[in-house]
Design an enzyme around this catalytic site. Structure first.
Site, PDB file in Angstrom:
ATOM      1  N   LYS A 130      -9.621   2.089  -2.001  1.00 23.49           N
ATOM      2  CA  LYS A 130      -9.778   1.512  -0.649  1.00 23.49           C
ATOM      3  C   LYS A 130     -11.116   1.948  -0.048  1.00 23.49           C
ATOM      4  O   LYS A 130     -11.434   3.147  -0.016  1.00 23.49           O
ATOM      5  CB  LYS A 130      -8.614   1.995   0.208  1.00 23.49           C
ATOM      6  CG  LYS A 130      -8.563   1.439   1.615  1.00 23.49           C
ATOM      7  CD  LYS A 130      -7.310   1.988   2.310  1.00 23.49           C
ATOM      8  CE  LYS A 130      -7.113   1.452   3.700  1.00 23.49           C
ATOM      9  NZ  LYS A 130      -5.902   2.019   4.338  1.00 23.49           N
ATOM     10  N   GLU A 151       0.839  -1.213   0.000  1.00 22.75           N
ATOM     11  CA  GLU A 151       0.000   0.000   0.000  1.00 22.75           C
ATOM     12  C   GLU A 151       0.874   1.264   0.000  1.00 22.75           C
ATOM     13  O   GLU A 151       1.845   1.340   0.757  1.00 22.75           O
ATOM     14  CB  GLU A 151      -0.851  -0.005   1.279  1.00 22.75           C
ATOM     15  CG  GLU A 151      -1.757   1.200   1.437  1.00 22.75           C
ATOM     16  CD  GLU A 151      -2.427   1.277   2.810  1.00 22.75           C
ATOM     17  OE1 GLU A 151      -1.801   0.865   3.823  1.00 22.75           O
ATOM     18  OE2 GLU A 151      -3.561   1.762   2.882  1.00 22.75           O
ATOM     19  N   CYS A 200      -5.123  -2.950   3.256  1.00 22.74           N
ATOM     20  CA  CYS A 200      -4.752  -2.673   4.649  1.00 22.74           C
ATOM     21  C   CYS A 200      -5.931  -2.747   5.624  1.00 22.74           C
ATOM     22  O   CYS A 200      -6.401  -3.842   5.934  1.00 22.74           O
ATOM     23  CB  CYS A 200      -4.022  -1.329   4.711  1.00 22.74           C
ATOM     24  SG  CYS A 200      -2.955  -1.185   6.175  1.00 22.74           S
TER      25      CYS A 200
HETATM   26  O1  LIG Z   1      -5.962  -1.609  11.079  1.00 26.97           O
HETATM   27  C1  LIG Z   1      -4.797  -1.340  11.401  1.00 26.97           C
HETATM   28  O2  LIG Z   1      -4.356  -1.629  12.500  1.00 26.97           O
HETATM   29  C2  LIG Z   1      -3.864  -0.668  10.444  1.00 26.97           C
HETATM   30  C3  LIG Z   1      -4.553  -0.081   9.256  1.00 26.97           C
HETATM   31  C4  LIG Z   1      -3.685   0.845   8.496  1.00 26.97           C
HETATM   32  O3  LIG Z   1      -2.599   1.150   8.897  1.00 26.97           O
HETATM   33  C5  LIG Z   1      -4.106   1.383   7.208  1.00 26.97           C
HETATM   34  O4  LIG Z   1      -5.180   1.006   6.703  1.00 26.97           O
HETATM   35  O5  LIG Z   1      -3.366   2.199   6.629  1.00 26.97           O
END
Ligand SMILES: O=C(O)CCC(=O)C(=O)O
Length: 262
Positions: free
Chosen positions: A111, A40, A146
Site C-alpha cells: 500500500k 484489506e 483502501c
Molecule cells: O480514507 C479513509 O477514510 C479510510 C482509509 C482507511 O481506513 C485505510 O486506509 O485503512
C-alpha cells in the site's frame, strides 16, 4: 468474466487461524468465479494496530500459503486482500497478494498511501512505492488499497499503463461510508474502468466498518452493492465494455497534459 467479492466479518474474538480457514472455505465455494477478491488486512483487522507487530508474517507466511492453496483448489485468480507483512529488514507493510489459478504468486503490492496521518498505520508501517498491475486472460488489474482510493493520480497512472479493472480491498470506516461509495464510482467514471471495491464488516480496533463493498462498471453504474454484514457479491463483468466505453465517450483521449502552473 465472473468476479466475487468476499466482504468478510472481521471480529477480534475470532482467532486469526480460524478466519484464515474460513476465508479459504469461502474462496473454495466460489470455484465458478474467474476472480475472487478479499478485503484489506482481513487476518487482523485494519484498525487493530496493537496486533500488527505480533501478527506480522513474512511474505511467504501462513496467509500466503493458505491463499495459494485456496486459489489452486478453487482454480480461480485470487486477489487475497492484504496482510501485515514483515520484510526481511523488520519493516511492516500492508501488502496485497494476487495468485493465479495454479496457486502461484502473480503479484504483490505494498500500500502506497498509509492511513492515520500521525498515528496508526502511518507510523507503524512502511510505504510502498511501486504501482502494480496484473494481466489476467480477459482484463488487466490495477491494484490499490483502501486510503489509496482518495488519490486519483495513482489510478490515472495505472490506467495510463493499461489497467482496465481497478481492485481496491479496504477496511473503510462506517462513518465515512459516503466517501467510499462516492470515490469508488468516481474512480470508475473518470478512468472508464471497472472498480471492484471490497471492504469488511464488523468492528475492529473500536472502528465500525462500512461494509458496502461495490462493483461499478466503466460507465459508473453500480452493478452490485453489499450491505453492512458479511456477504459475497458475485457479478458477471464484460471486459469488452472498457474498450467500448473509452471508444464511445473518449474523455480519456481528450486530456490536456502539461499545462503551465497558474
Ligand atoms: O480514507 C479513509 O477514510 C479510510 C482509509 C482507511 O481506513 C485505510 O486506509 O485503512
Amino acid at each position: 468474466m465472473r468476479a466475487s467479492l468476499i466482504q468478510m466479518h472481521v471480529d477480534p474474538a475470532e482467532p486469526v487461524n480460524s478466519r484464515r480457514e474460513r476465508a479459504g472455505s469461502l474462496i473454495r465455494e466460489r470455484a465458478s468465479s474467474d476472480l475472487v477478491v478479499l478485503p484489506e488486512l482481513w487476518p487482523v483487522g485494519a484498525f487493530a494496530f496493537e496486533t500488527f507487530a505480533d501478527q506480522a508474517e513474512p511474505c511467504e507466511g501462513p496467509t500466503h500459503q493458505a491463499m495459494s492453496q485456496a486459489a489452486r483448489d478453487a482454480g480461480v485468480w485470487l486477489h487475497a486482500g492484504s496482510f501485515v507483512e514483515r520484510a526481511p529488514d523488520g519493516t511492516l507493510y500492508n501488502t496485497s497478494l494476487v495468485f493465479s489459478p495454479d496457486g502461484a504468486l502473480a503479484a504483490s503490492y505494498r500500500k502506497i498511501h498509509r492511513f492515520g496521518f500521525d498515528k496508526g498505520e502511518a507510523v507503524l508501517m512502511g510505504a510502498g512505492d511501486t504501482p502494480v498491475m496484473v494481466p489476467l486472460p480477459d482484463t488487466t488489474l490495477g491494484l490499490a488499497t483502501c486510503y489509496d482510493l482518495r488519490f486519483p493520480e495513482l489510478f490515472r497512472q495505472l490506467v495510463d499503463a493499461g489497467a482496465q479493472t481497478l481492485v481496491i480491498p479496504a477496511g473503510w470506516p462506517a462513518r465515512r461510508r459516503a466517501h467510499w461509495s462516492l470515490l469508488a464510482r468516481a474512480r470508475a467514471v473518470e478512468n472508464q474502468s471497472y472498480v471492484l471495491a471490497c471492504g469488511t464488516a464488523g468492528t475492529n480496533g473500536g472502528v465500525e466498518q462500512a461494509g458496502h463493498s461495490v462493483v461499478v462498471d466503466p460507465w459508473g453504474e453500480v452493478l452490485a452493492e453489499a450491505g453492512p454484514y458479511e456477504e459475497v457479491l458475485t457479478v458477471d463483468l464484460d471486459p469488452a465494455k472498457v474498450a467500448k466505453t473509452r471508444a464511445d465517450f473518449p474523455a480519456l483521449r481528450d486530456r490536456v497534459l502539461g499545462l503551465d502552473t497558474p
